[in-house]
Design an enzyme around this catalytic site. Structure first.
Site, PDB file in Angstrom:
ATOM      1  N   CYS A   1       2.089  -1.262   5.930  1.00 47.71           N
ATOM      2  CA  CYS A   1       1.321  -2.046   4.967  1.00 47.71           C
ATOM      3  C   CYS A   1       0.151  -1.211   4.461  1.00 47.71           C
ATOM      4  O   CYS A   1      -0.526  -0.545   5.252  1.00 47.71           O
ATOM      5  CB  CYS A   1       0.814  -3.328   5.632  1.00 47.71           C
ATOM      6  SG  CYS A   1      -0.127  -4.412   4.550  1.00 47.71           S
TER       7      CYS A   1
ATOM      8  N   GLU B   1       5.321  -9.393   0.771  1.00 46.96           N
ATOM      9  CA  GLU B   1       4.290  -9.633  -0.250  1.00 46.96           C
ATOM     10  C   GLU B   1       3.965 -11.118  -0.390  1.00 46.96           C
ATOM     11  O   GLU B   1       2.808 -11.495  -0.558  1.00 46.96           O
ATOM     12  CB  GLU B   1       4.708  -9.040  -1.596  1.00 46.96           C
ATOM     13  CG  GLU B   1       4.897  -7.538  -1.589  1.00 46.96           C
ATOM     14  CD  GLU B   1       3.767  -6.742  -0.955  1.00 46.96           C
ATOM     15  OE1 GLU B   1       2.592  -7.172  -1.011  1.00 46.96           O
ATOM     16  OE2 GLU B   1       4.053  -5.679  -0.377  1.00 46.96           O
TER      17      GLU B   1
END
Length: 163
Positions: free
Chosen positions: A90, A133
């Protein structure tokens, strides 16, 4: 287009559910363009608005290699199927990688930058990136889903792109 600063964990905006987009205007288009440039500059394959300090339900996924850029505004998960465990990273957690279990298949409904609705089905890594997401938009971070932390030395060079 502007490359924006990536918001790093811990920052409250990353764990706060985002607000629904109600205005489909030039400001939104600029945000999407800036997010895309920021994602590319950071070697990512996905980015959500909170990662650039904006609390709106906006995210982008781009797996590259001839794939279409997926802009998701106000996305909603319609259906998921299967399970798969894969390594994720991430942009808001530099140097943290971990095995995460997610559905293998996802069907979503979302809006384009002009406000029109579309539906999309995705499998495998594309489904994983989309769900990663959407989690960001709900204030859920991937570190809370890690089954096993993976040392960066375990990753192959082509797998080091971040969601």
């Amino acid at each position: 287009m502007t490359i924006r600063k990536i918001v790093l964990h811990p920052n409250k905006i990353l764990t706060t559910p985002t607000k629904k987009v109600t205005e489909f205007d030039e400001k939104l288009a600029t945000l999407l363009d800036d997010m895309y440039e920021t994602m590319l500059d950071s070697d990512g394959i996905g980015i959500a608005a909170p990662q650039v300090g904006v609390s709106l339900r906006v995210a982008i996924v781009d797996l590259g290699e001839g794939e279409d850029i997926i802009e998701m505004i106000n996305p909603e998960v319609i259906d998921t199927e299967g399970e798969a465990i894969e390594v994720e990273g991430c942009l808001s957690f530099p140097e943290l990688y971990g095995e995460v279990e997610r559905p293998y298949f996802v069907q979503i409904k979302a809006q384009e930058r002009d406000g029109t609705w579309y539906e999309l089905e995705a499998e495998d890594y594309e489904a994983r990136a989309i769900l990663h997401e959407i989690d960001h938009l709900d204030g859920v971070l991937f570190d809370s889903k890690i089954l096993r932390v993976v040392d960066p030395s375990e990753l192959e060079a082509d797998e080091e792109e971040l969601i």
